[in-house]
Design a protein around this motif. Sequence first.
Motif, mmCIF file in Angstrom:
data_model
loop_
_atom_site.group_PDB
_atom_site.id
_atom_site.type_symbol
_atom_site.label_atom_id
_atom_site.label_comp_id
_atom_site.label_asym_id
_atom_site.label_seq_id
_atom_site.Cartn_x
_atom_site.Cartn_y
_atom_site.Cartn_z
ATOM 1 N N VAL A 41 30.365 -15.570 65.305
ATOM 2 C CA VAL A 41 29.291 -14.683 64.845
ATOM 3 C C VAL A 41 29.446 -14.406 63.357
ATOM 4 N N ILE A 42 30.663 -14.140 62.917
ATOM 5 C CA ILE A 42 30.914 -13.886 61.497
ATOM 6 C C ILE A 42 30.595 -15.127 60.668
ATOM 7 N N ALA A 43 30.961 -16.300 61.165
ATOM 8 C CA ALA A 43 30.652 -17.549 60.449
ATOM 9 C C ALA A 43 29.142 -17.728 60.307
ATOM 10 N N MET A 44 28.388 -17.370 61.327
ATOM 11 C CA MET A 44 26.927 -17.471 61.249
ATOM 12 C C MET A 44 26.398 -16.480 60.202
ATOM 13 N N GLY A 45 26.959 -15.285 60.171
ATOM 14 C CA GLY A 45 26.569 -14.314 59.153
ATOM 15 C C GLY A 45 26.855 -14.829 57.756
ATOM 16 N N GLU A 46 28.018 -15.433 57.562
ATOM 17 C CA GLU A 46 28.358 -16.023 56.259
ATOM 18 C C GLU A 46 27.342 -17.090 55.873
ATOM 19 N N LYS A 47 26.967 -17.905 56.835
ATOM 20 C CA LYS A 47 25.987 -18.970 56.573
ATOM 21 C C LYS A 47 24.678 -18.373 56.057
ATOM 22 N N TYR A 48 24.199 -17.330 56.707
ATOM 23 C CA TYR A 48 22.938 -16.706 56.291
ATOM 24 C C TYR A 48 23.060 -16.032 54.927
ATOM 25 N N VAL A 49 24.216 -15.429 54.642
ATOM 26 C CA VAL A 49 24.433 -14.807 53.336
ATOM 27 C C VAL A 49 24.455 -15.888 52.258
ATOM 28 N N ARG A 50 25.133 -16.992 52.530
ATOM 29 C CA ARG A 50 25.199 -18.085 51.561
ATOM 30 C C ARG A 50 23.799 -18.604 51.207
ATOM 31 N N GLU A 51 22.878 -18.558 52.165
ATOM 32 C CA GLU A 51 21.508 -19.002 51.905
ATOM 33 C C GLU A 51 20.773 -18.079 50.932
ATOM 34 N N LYS A 52 21.290 -16.868 50.745
ATOM 35 C CA LYS A 52 20.622 -15.902 49.878
ATOM 36 C C LYS A 52 21.200 -15.822 48.465
ATOM 37 N N VAL A 53 22.372 -16.412 48.241
ATOM 38 C CA VAL A 53 23.014 -16.278 46.927
ATOM 39 C C VAL A 53 22.786 -17.528 46.085
ATOM 40 N N ARG A 54 22.977 -17.357 44.779
ATOM 41 C CA ARG A 54 22.695 -18.430 43.814
ATOM 42 C C ARG A 54 23.579 -19.659 44.004
ATOM 43 N N GLU A 55 24.882 -19.474 44.136
ATOM 44 C CA GLU A 55 25.823 -20.584 44.327
ATOM 45 C C GLU A 55 26.537 -20.395 45.669
ATOM 46 N N PRO A 56 25.961 -20.922 46.736
ATOM 47 C CA PRO A 56 26.503 -20.684 48.081
ATOM 48 C C PRO A 56 27.982 -21.055 48.242
ATOM 49 N N ASN A 57 28.406 -22.155 47.659
ATOM 50 C CA ASN A 57 29.794 -22.595 47.837
ATOM 51 C C ASN A 57 30.794 -21.735 47.079
ATOM 52 N N ALA A 58 30.320 -20.930 46.144
ATOM 53 C CA ALA A 58 31.211 -20.076 45.372
ATOM 54 C C ALA A 58 31.336 -18.668 45.969
ATOM 55 N N ALA A 59 30.552 -18.363 47.008
ATOM 56 C CA ALA A 59 30.582 -17.031 47.616
ATOM 57 C C ALA A 59 31.962 -16.745 48.208
#
Length: 119
Positions: A41-59
């Motif tokens: 569940v946390i990994a899915m949340g991280e995935k959705y947050v990464r979709e909202k930030v400028r540089e997803p791999n740097a989050a």
Amino acid sequence: MNFSHTLRWQGAGLLALAALLATTGCGESKAQKRQQEASAVIAMGEKYVREKVREPNAAQFRNQFIGKGGAPCGEVNAKDAFGAYLGYQRYISVARELTMLAQDMPPAEFEESWREMCR
């Protein structure tokens, strides 16, 4: 012992190892299963947050947990347009369309959502 006989023994050994590994998961405790579910569940949340930030791999993430509503909650440090980290901010990720970063909402509104979903 010839080559084909050796391969048969190695194949039998691999099958035995595969069977052992397959049954190992059956003995997981309820706590281990809950931990695995929470991690997913946390990994899915991280995935959705990464979709909202400028540089997803740097989050960068920290202080993550499952809120009382079942939503992943935590903090994310993301980069701005100049490539600098903004500092950790809280997030709530109910679903792809309902992922909220603290910076994207008025503070009072985010606090109310945090109290309802995370605490």
